[in-house]
Design an enzyme around this catalytic site. Structure first.
Site, mmCIF file in Angstrom:
data_model
loop_
_atom_site.group_PDB
_atom_site.id
_atom_site.type_symbol
_atom_site.label_atom_id
_atom_site.label_comp_id
_atom_site.label_asym_id
_atom_site.label_seq_id
_atom_site.Cartn_x
_atom_site.Cartn_y
_atom_site.Cartn_z
ATOM 1 C CE LYS A 1 24.677 -4.255 -48.612
ATOM 2 N NZ LYS A 1 24.286 -3.264 -47.574
ATOM 3 C CG ASN B 1 26.391 -6.041 -36.463
ATOM 4 O OD1 ASN B 1 26.016 -5.245 -36.924
ATOM 5 N ND2 ASN B 1 27.749 -5.966 -35.579
ATOM 6 C CB THR C 1 23.401 -1.088 -37.923
ATOM 7 O OG1 THR C 1 24.614 -1.293 -38.727
ATOM 8 C CG2 THR C 1 22.308 -1.303 -38.710
ATOM 9 C CD GLN D 1 24.249 1.212 -48.290
ATOM 10 O OE1 GLN D 1 24.255 -0.163 -48.400
ATOM 11 N NE2 GLN D 1 24.501 1.601 -47.127
ATOM 12 C CE LYS E 1 20.795 1.826 -45.870
ATOM 13 N NZ LYS E 1 21.229 0.530 -45.159
ATOM 14 C CG ASP F 1 24.419 -6.540 -45.765
ATOM 15 O OD1 ASP F 1 23.892 -5.294 -45.286
ATOM 16 O OD2 ASP F 1 23.674 -7.355 -46.021
#
Ligand code: NDP
Ligand code: 2IT
Length: 450
Positions: free
Chosen positions: A128, A243, A212, A113, A116, A168
């Site tokens: 996270k 998702n 996403t 992360q 990213k 997530d």
């Protein structure tokens, strides 16, 4: 010692300091593999000790989450939040609820992360969290009680300027709602910017739910464009049916592609109808009924069949979008994809391709988009949600989607340009790692040893 040897020694130290955390080791090694070229040019990154500091989370929180199920039975789960790096902004990253969650998974995701989030160009650090709680088969009330118990500890570590979680695996709009409600009750603050992925109407951003999946397809579209190609008329395999997968499928179909297979942890479905997967039906089964992929196949009739052996990657396709979970696409799958004529692989999930598969892709003609670049649209749109919350504004769907498409095109360009600059044109793994590492490392040096 050569640069490569010095990086190996740091990696070995990380492995020993974090025993039994295989996924974290894998994520660190994947970044390290790209760093020799940049450290060769900029030895100060090694000399300033940036790399070992970057591999040690700023803070790791592990806590007890007790809750009572509908039959009155007590359960004790474990909650995690790894606040990895705040060098570019408040810790930012999702929460995962899945029985496989342990510290090593949360650290791999938190480490990814950092890079990213840097690639998005937005002011967000990396973190996270999650729990080994399994939401499958639980009632809404059970999920609510779990989320409330989870937040009754986590809230003290959060804040719009401190740490901002989102969803997530196993955490979507329903869970974010329960988490936000509890945070608001405990703190007596309507602090919209403390969580993202909120509902439209109480601080949520348009397009966050879709971001996403859409973003991964926008990234893949940019990759295809470098080959003078598009999604139009192409067969696409999308793994998962959560998702990320659902909104990847939606965007592929909007762009004229045909999605021929999707999956969940119980198997995969091949849909041979002329227009591929029936998205409306898939959404009804997955988002409304919270059913299994077999329920989709059953409702779809003879055109769709559930495969009981092999891998979803055996299904011939031009473009592959792994959107389920880590290490779901291995070397054998990569070989099959290449043999079947696949030309673009873009990771909607985090680290879905194993290191051996990634190596084969990057050495072949296939264009491979690593998750930290290809799936950054979700967190980028979370940052847009924070921006709207901070200014008490809300943007239209069209405007937000346009921003998302621009951000994905920028990330693609940034990765491609960096790969080119370092003599590895088309190597998005190297481009993503080197470009984001440099940004993070420069900020760490500027901010001193903290
Ligand atoms: P969801 O929970 O909505 O869906 C996850 C999907 O992956 C489900 O179809 C699930 O099947 C499948 N899956 C999960 N674990 C496994 C497993 N161990 N083996 C096989 N299949 C599995 O999660 P998301 O769609 O949000 O997340 C998917 C991936 O995308 C994850 O890697 C996540 O980290 C990543 N990601 C998510 C973002 C977001 O905004 N949500 C942003 C960026 C990346 P089943 O229902 O059977 O478990
Ligand atoms: O992996 C990810 O980037 C996410 N789960 C989204 C994180 C976020 O804060 O929106």
């Amino acid at each position: 010692m050569t640069v490569a040897h010095r990086l190996d020694a740091i990696y070995e130290d990380v492995r020993q300091r974090n025993p039994g955390e295989g996924e974290f080791h894998q994520a660190v090694q994947e970044v390290f593999q790209s760093l020799a070229v940049v450290v060769d040019r900029r030895p100060e990154y090694l000399d300033a000790g940036v790399i070992p500091r970057l591999c040690e989370p700023e803070r790791q929180i592990i806590f007890r989450v007790p809750w009572i199920d509908d039959s009155g039975k007590l359960h004790v789960n474990r909650g995690f939040r790894v606040e990895f790096s705040s060098v570019l902004g408040p810790y930012k990253g999702g929460l995962r609820f899945h029985p496989s969650v342990y510290l090593g998974i949360v650290k791999f995701l938190g480490f990814e992360q950092i890079f990213k989030n840097a690639l998005t160009g937005m002011p967000i650090g990396g973190g996270k969290g999650g729990s080994d709680f399994d939401p499958k088969g639980r009632s809404d009330n059970e999920v609510m009680r779990f989320c409330q118990s989870f937040m009754s500890e986590l809230y003290r570590h959060l804040g719009e300027y401190t740490d901002v979680p989102a969803g997530d695996i196993g955490v979507g709009g329903r869970e974010v709602g329960y988490l936000f409600g509890m945070y608001k009750k405990i703190t007596n603050r309507f602090e919209s910017g403390v969580l993202t992925g909120k509902g439209i109407g109480w601080g949520g951003a348009q397009v966050r739910k879709e971001a996403t999946g859409y973003g991964t397809v926008f990234f893949a579209q940019e990759m295809l464009r470098t080959k003078g190609q598009s999604f139009e008329g192409r067969d696409v395999v999308v793994s998962g049916s959560g998702n990320v997968a659902i909104y990847a499928i939606e965007k592929v179909q909007e762009l004229g592609g045909r999605v021929v297979a999707c999956s969940d942890s119980s198997g995969y479905v091949v849909d041979e109808s002329a227009d591929g997967v029936d998205l409306e039906l898939l959404q009804e089964v997955k988002e409304v009924r919270r059913g299994r992929i077999g329920d989709y196949a059953e409702a779809r009739g003879p055109k769709a069949s559930v495969a009981d052996n092999g891998s979803i990657w055996d299904v011939p396709c031009h473009i592959a979008l792994p959107c389920a979970t880590q290490n779901e696409l291995d070397l054998a799958d990569a070989k099959t994809l290449i043999d079947n004529g696949c030309v673009v692989v873009a990771e909607g999930a985090n680290m879905p391709a194993t290191p051996e598969a990634v190596k084969l892709f990057t050495e072949s003609e296939v264009l491979f988009g690593p998750g930290k670049a290809a799936n950054a649209g979700g967190v980028a749109t979370s940052a847009l949600e924070m921006q709207q919350n901070a200014s008490r504004d809300s943007w239209s769907f069209e405007h937000t989607e346009k921003r998302l498409a621009e951000i994905m095109a920028d990330i693609h360009e940034r990765c491609a340009d960096t790969a080119e600059e370092y003599g590895h044109p088309g190597d998005y793994v190297l481009g993503a790692n080197v470009s984001s590492f440099q940004q993070v490392a420069d900020a760490m040096i500027a901010q001193g040893v903290v």
